[in-house]
Each structure stands twice: as structure tokens, then as C-alpha cells.
Design an enzyme around this catalytic site. Structure first.
Site, PDB file in Angstrom:
ATOM      1  CB  SER A 678     -22.134  35.929  11.826  1.00  0.00           C
ATOM      2  OG  SER A 678     -22.211  34.448  11.682  1.00  0.00           O
ATOM      3  CE  LYS A 721     -19.045  34.749   9.133  1.00  0.00           C
ATOM      4  NZ  LYS A 721     -19.604  35.665   9.986  1.00  0.00           N
TER       5      LYS A 721
END
Length: 771
Positions: A678, A721
Site C-alpha cells: 500500500s 489507516k
């Protein structure tokens, strides 16, 4: 020759056939038959005796009688009470019943005498037939000892074939239908074949009957012998002072007979108990058998508890025991509703997946409480021996059943809730593959007859409600993962942690440390400070420990000072109990900088931010990466560099720029390994900023993977996140366009105050990130 017809009284016999030359007495009770006998006695004393086809008929007609019968003479007549007559008759010759001349008050029949058919049978053939019959009679006598003693001696003396055939049919205890068949045979050869065939059939019937009788007798004799020997053994053991094992065997026998189990289980038990009886007391094998028998007796074969099917009650229990986790609760209630309706345990096995401390185990315990089920926890962390699941064979020293069979024994019922904790941490070695053994357990089609090596008898696990837990799906083998239904238990927000601490953890730690509500209280600000500055985790395990630390110090202080008042914990005096703040979150940069971009990462302890730094220096076009990057991140960095090089002409860079400059990518905290898919757009943005010398906005964070053409691919772990971005006071977060549905599932509490921007490609990323 003209057929001779005689008219005489007819008596229909039930279950009896009279042959020529046969002297037989029988009782007559039907009025019509009694009248026929009396009519015969008033004349020449002759009767025509014919058998009924169906003995149960009370008033037979012509069609209900056999056509062939016997002309007989009445030898004696005795009247009995109840209008019954006993008649003694002797058969004279065969006759054919042509019809009835009259039926009232008795049958008067038209009878045609049947003379024997004339056959040209040679004397040698007749002698052969006689000898064959004698041989068969001797064989018959071997299976029918009574006939051999009482009947056969006289039969074996007869030398005439016709007489021998008639006497065999008369004297042997044959059924009336067999005698009727012989009666209807007027030809000598036909009568011979019929008698011989009937004789051989009867021999085979007697032989089979004798085999059955001998077998039953042998079983009875063996049982009697076993009883006598057992009683003798009992006396001998009592004399030797070793009668304990025998009493144990009797006790096991009694329990086995009263056990609710399948026939297969009981047969196995009784067989092993029988072996145990014969073992010397104190021998090693006797102890092994004793343990095995006791294990089988303790297993709940058909003993089940009654489930509580009230879904509202289950929902109430889950809400009382857990704060938040709405989707998890909703999915579990759906699961329980379907299970309640189908009454089957073959639905997919639930697997709760989430970081440590998020309440996976306690959810399973609450489900057991809600359903009123027995709760069994089986920890699979570090299990690497297949025998832990399937059990050891009982022939080994120290053998024991597998964890599943042992769990059933502990529960005492066949339908408990069994928690398979940490299935992602099972491993394999030379002793077998543990995860493969679990495949049978977690497959509803196979676990109906799960075979434990120690128990040896198939166990029915289909009624067990299995719930598995795991921290991650990465280490769960694919076939095992395919058999479970995943329910994600995500990280908690600070607000959720606050409510959990206030409503559950504080009371729990107070009670555990011997304090009451009047002796210690926590202010809301103190709990928030513990969450924010003393713990960094996805769950609440460390939070509970910190609250426990405070309670222990407060308990000591309370006893030392003999203080009667209440100890109040506030954000101001919290440092006295927990020391200096342990957790500091890397806050957003104050100024926009070149080559520095804030990325978002998922960790087992929740979310975190990663500051990616890129520097450009004169060189030969190499790429240097530091910060303990994993293989996936290294490949993402190479992909990002290729993309940046492909778009540099648009930013006015020279064609040989990358041949004369080196790039260095660094992710701080170099001692911590980092890997994941990511950080692609984050590294690409940092590289592009460094080579173009354009600043990146400090209050922007991003996550997403990049392709060579600059497309942004979706990623996972968005909740953690986004929480990390909030903790770092980020204002704008860039996420892949394809993750828009994932953001829509997050609560407003998480996204509140954040600007979420969805990006499809790097052009959109640059537009939002560059100052």
C-alpha cells in the site's frame, strides 16, 4: 371301458389328507360332516374323504376342495361331548370327486374310483428305485433321529415299490399338501419322483434345523461355561485378595449397559470390558484398558443439552458483554437464527479474524452464554503434532485422546460450543500436518464420523458449534480457510476504547484488585489519557493492564495510609501512577517539504503513519533503499521509479537526468521491518517531488498501490489507516477510488473532520498532494 360312478357321503377334511392303506382317526364337528358320517354308518360304512384347499373355510364349496380324495371305510365311531364325533377310518382307494348330487343336509358326492395306471416298468428298475429310496431313508434317519428309531426299521423291510411309496408318505410326518401331491399321482414313476423329491427336501430342512439347534445349544453351553469359569475366577481372586479389578469390570459392565450410545459403541465397550476381566490385576495392559474404558464411558455419545433459541436473549447478552462490534454481532445473530431454524450444525464454521485484544475469545464465550451451551476452549497456538487433534493410538505408552475428544469429555454433552483459538498459529513437522487434521473437523460433511485414533469409534461432531479465531488470514492454509466463514473484528476507535474502559474494564479491575467503587474512581479525562498516551494497540488488552496497574498502586496506597476516603484518578495525577507518558504520536509536519510524504500503514497493533523520505544526489542512476523494506515494498519502489521516469519529460527534466543522479528512499525507524502493497503512490509522490523540487502538502496522507502506467490500485486495512491519520492530525487522506465502498462502511466517528479524496491515477494524486 365305461367310467364307474359311485354316490357316497363326502367329508371335507381340514389340514389332513388320507392315503390308501392309511389308518387315521380324526374329530368331526361341523353338522354337515357329522351327518355325512352318520349316513355312512347306516349304509356300507364308506365315506369319501377329501382335503380342503384352505383349512380356515367353515363352509367349503366344490371349488374349495381338491379333486382327488380317498374312499375310506369307517372302523370306529365315538361320540364326544359338544356334538363332536371321533372317527377311525382306513383308506381303501383313490377317487375323483366329479360333483355333488346333493348338499343338504350333507354332501353326497359323485365319485369315480381311480385305478393305478398300468406302466411297463422292468423289475430291475423297480429294484433300483427301492434301493434308492432305502438309501435316502437311511440318510434321512441321520438328521431325524426320532424317525430313525421309530419309523425307519419297518419301512426298510418293505420290498414292494408301490407299498413302500405309500408307506413312506403315510408314516413320515409330512404336511397334508405333500401327501395330497402323492395322492394325486396314479402312475408309479410319477409317485416315485414325488416321494423322492419330497424326501430330499425334508432332509435338507431337517439338516438346516439341526444346524440351528446345534448352534443355539453351543452358545448356551458356552455361556454356561463362561458363567461357571467366571464364578470360579471370582472365588480364586477373592482368595488371593485381587477382587478389585473384577468389581471394576462389573461396574463398567453396568455403566456400559446403561450408556446412551450407538450399537457400535456398546459392542466395542463390552468387548474391551470382557478382555479387561481376564487381565491380571496390576498388569500394564490392564491399566491401559482401564483408562480406555473409562474414557469411552465418559464421552457424551448421545447426551445433549437443550439450546436457548431466543434470538432476542442472544442479542441482549452480546450487547451487555461487548460495546460496538455492530457488524460482528449482526452476523453472529444471523448465523444463530439460521442454525435455530434448520436445527443442523452443518452451516459454515465462523472464524473471527482481527488484531489481538479485540474481544474475539470473549465473543465466543458470550455466544455460549446466550445459547446456554457448554463452553470449551481449545488453544491451537504452536500445536504441530497431528496427534494433538486426532489422538494417539492406545497401544503407545502414555496414549491419550485428541483435544477435540477431550473437549467433549470435559463438556459432558455432545453439542457444546467449541472455540478453536488461534488457528492461524498451527504448524507442521515430521509428525504430521495439523491443519490437514482440522480439515475433517471443520467440514460439516465429514465431521459426522470423526475418527479419533485413541477412541477408535467414530465421534459425531456435527452437533458441536465451532467458532475459530485468528489474528490474520495470511498464515491459514487455503483449504482450511475455504471451510470457514470469516468475520472481521476490526480495531477499536479511541471513543470505543473509552466506552469499553468505562463500562467494563474499570469495574473488572476494581473487583480483581479488591477495590470497590467507593474506594477508587476514574475520571473520563484520565481514561482518555491512558488510551492516548499510555497504549498503542488495536484492542484493549494493554489498556486493561494499565488500568490494573493504577488499581494495584491505589490498593497499596489505600492500605498504607489507612485512608477512608475515595482515591480519585484524574488526568492531572495519572503520571504518579503510570509514570511518564510512554506513547507519542508522530504529528503532522508543520511545513510543506520537498521529497517527504506521509503514508498510511496497517500493523497488527492497529494503524500507523509512515514518513517516506527521498533524496536526490549526483551519481550513476542507482536506487538505494533503507529502512528494512520487504520484497513487496522494494518492488513497489521500482515500479514507482519507472513511472516517475516515464513522466519526467512533462516536468521539463533532461533525458539523461536519471543517468547522472542517484535516488535514496528511506523510511524512518530503520530497526522495524516493513512490508506491504500500500505504499506505491506514496513512494512515487516522494520521488516525483524530489526530482522536480516541488513541495508536498504536510497535512496530506495517502495509501494505495501503483502500476507502471500510474493507475492506483485498492488496498486493505482502511479503518486502521484512517484512525492513524486522525491520531496524527492529518486533514486530507487520499485513498484509491475502488476503496470508496470500504470508506462508506466506516462510522462517521472515524471519518469526522477528515477530507477523504478518492484517486484513480497518479495525476489526481499529484494534483491533491503538491503545494
Amino acid at each position: 371301458m365305461e367310467e364307474q360312478v359311485i354316490t357316497m357321503p363326502v367329508v371335507a377334511l381340514r389340514g389332513l389328507t388320507i392315503l390308501p392303506g392309511m389308518v387315521q382317526h380324526f374329530d368331526v364337528s361341523r353338522p354337515r360332516s357329522v351327518a355325512a358320517v352318520e349316513k355312512a354308518m347306516m349304509g356300507d360304512q364308506k365315506l369319501f374323504l377329501v382335503s380342503q384347499r384352505h383349512p380356515e373355510l367353515q363352509d367349503p364349496e366344490l371349488k374349495d376342495l381338491y379333486q382327488v380324495g380317498t374312499v375310506a371305510v369307517v372302523k370306529q365311531l365315538v361320540k364326544l361331548p359338544g356334538k363332536m364325533v371321533r372317527v377311525l377310518t382306513e383308506g381303501l382307494e383313490r377317487g375323483e370327486l366329479l360333483g355333488f348330487d346333493s348338499e343338504d343336509p350333507f354332501f353326497m358326492g359323485e365319485i369315480s374310483p381311480m385305478a393305478p395306471e398300468q406302466e411297463d416298468v422292468e423289475p430291475m428298475a423297480k429294484e433300483a428305485m427301492v434301493r434308492i429310496l432305502r438309501d435316502k431313508l437311511e440318510e434321512y434317519g441321520k438328521v431325524n433321529l426320532r424317525a430313525a428309531k421309530e419309523i425307519l426299521p419297518s419301512l426298510l423291510l418293505i420290498g414292494d415299490l408301490a407299498e413302500l411309496l405309500d408307506q413312506i408318505a403315510i408314516q413320515l410326518p409330512w404336511d397334508y399338501t405333500m401327501r395330497q401331491t402323492v395322492l394325486e399321482c396314479t402312475a408309479l414313476s410319477a409317485r416315485y419322483e414325488t416321494v423322492l423329491q419330497t424326501l430330499m427336501t425334508e432332509m435338507e430342512v431337517y439338516r438346516i434345523k439341526k444346524e440351528f439347534q446345534d448352534k443355539v445349544k453351543a452358545d448356551i453351553d458356552q455361556n454356561q461355561k463362561d458363567y461357571i469359569l467366571r464364578e470360579q475366577m471370582k472365588v480364586i481372586r477373592q482368595e488371593l485378595g485381587e477382587d478389585n479389578s473384577l468389581s471394576d469390570a462389573d461396574d463398567y459392565q453396568k455403566k456400559a449397559e446403561g450408556l446412551k450410545a450407538d450399537k457400535e459403541v456398546k459392542e466395542k465397550l463390552l468387548k474391551e470390558i470382557g478382555r479387561f476381566r481376564t487381565m491380571p490385576a496390576g498388569s500394564q495392559e490392564a491399566n491401559v484398558l482401564r483408562t480406555y474404558i473409562e474414557t469411552l464411558l465418559e464421552l457424551p455419545w448421545k447426551k445433549a443439552s437443550k439450546d436457548n433459541d431466543d434470538i432476542r436473549h442472544a442479542e441482549k447478552v452480546l450487547n451487555e458483554d461487548h460495546y460496538g462490534l455492530e457488524k460482528v454481532k449482526e452476523r453472529i445473530l444471523e448465523y444463530l437464527a439460521v442454525r435455530s431454524l434448520t436445527k443442523k450444525g452443518t452451516s459454515p464454521i465462523i472464524c473471527l479474524v482481527g488484531p489481538p485484544g479485540t474481544g474475539k475469545t470473549s465473543i465466543a464465550r458470550s455466544v455460549a452464554k446466550a445459547l446456554n451451551k457448554k463452553y470449551v476452549r481449545i488453544s491451537l497456538g504452536g500445536v504441530r503434532d497431528e496427534a494433538e487433534i486426532r489422538g494417539h493410538r492406545k497401544t503407545y505408552v502414555g496414549a491419550m485422546p485428541g483435544r477435540l475428544a477431550d473437549g467433549l469429555r470435559q463438556a459432558g454433552v455432545s453439542n457444546p460450543l467449541m472455540l478453536l483459538d488461534e488457528i492461524d498459529k498451527v504448524s507442521s513437522d515430521y509428525k504430521g500436518d495439523t491443519s490437514s487434521a482440522l480439515l475433517e473437523v471443520l467440514d460439516g460433511e465429514q465431521n459426522v464420523r470423526f475418527r479419533d485414533h485413541y477412541v477408535e469409534v467414530p465421534l459425531d461432531l456435527s452437533q458441536v458449534l465451532f467458532i475459530a479465531t485468528a489474528n490474520t488470514t495470511q498464515t491459514i492454509p487455503g483449504p482450511l480457510l475455504d471451510r470457514v466463514e470469516l468475520i472481521e473484528v476490526n480495531s477499536y476507535t479511541e471513543n470505543e476504547k473509552f466506552h469499553i474502559a468505562k463500562d467494563y474494564l474499570v469495574d473488572k479491575q476494581r473487583e480483581r484488585n479488591g477495590l470497590s467503587e467507593g474506594q477508587i474512581t476514574f475520571s473520563d479525562k484520565s481514561l482518555e489519557k491512558i488510551i492516548h498516551n499510555y497504549t498503542r494497540e488495536a484492542g484493549v488488552r494493554s489498556l486493561e493492564r494499565r488500568i490494573g496497574d493504577v488499581c494495584r498502586k491505589a490498593a497499596r496506597k489505600y492500605l498504607e495510609n489507612k485512608k477512608a476516603g475515595c482515591i480519585r484518578i484524574t488526568d492531572g495525577n495519572l503520571e504518579k501512577y503510570l509514570g511518564k507518558e510512554r506513547i507519542t504520536f508522530e504529528d503532522v509536519n508543520e511545513e510543506d517539504e520537498v521529497g517527504i510524504v506521509r503514508g498510511l500503514a496497517w500493523t497488527s497493533a492497529g494503524g500507523d503513519t509512515l514518513q517516506i523520505e527521498v533524496n536526490v544526489m549526483p551519481g550513476k542512476g542507482s536506487l538505494l533503499m533503507t529502512g528494512q523494506l520487504g520484497d513487496v515494498m522494494k518492488e513497489s519502489a521500482q515500479t514507482a521509479l519507472t513511472y516517475v521516469r516515464s513522466v519526467c519529460p512533462e516536468y521539463g527534466l533532461a533525458d539523461d537526468y536519471f543517468e547522472k543522479h542517484d535516488l535514496h528512499i528511506h523510511i524512518p525507524e530503520g530497526a522495524v521491518p516493513k512490508d506491504g502493497p500500500s505504499a506505491g503512490i506514496t513512494m512515487a509522490t516522494a520521488m516525483l517531488s524530489a526530482v522536480t523540487e516541488k513541495k508536498v502538502l504536510a497535512k496530506v496522507a495517502m495509501t494505495g498501490e501503483i502500476t507502471l502506467r500510474g493507475r492506483v490500485l485498492p488496498i486493505g486495512g482502511l479503518k486502521e489507516k484512517i484512525l492513524a491519520a486522525r491520531m496524527a492530525h492529518i486533514k486530507k487522506v487520499l485513498v484509491p477510488e475502488k476503496n470508496r465502498p470500504d470508506i462508506g462502511e466506516l462510522s462517521k466517528e472515524i471519518t469526522k473532520g477528515l477530507e477523504i479524496v478518492y484517486v484513480k491515477n497518479m495525476e489526481a494524486v499529484v494534483k491533491e498532494a503538491f503545494a
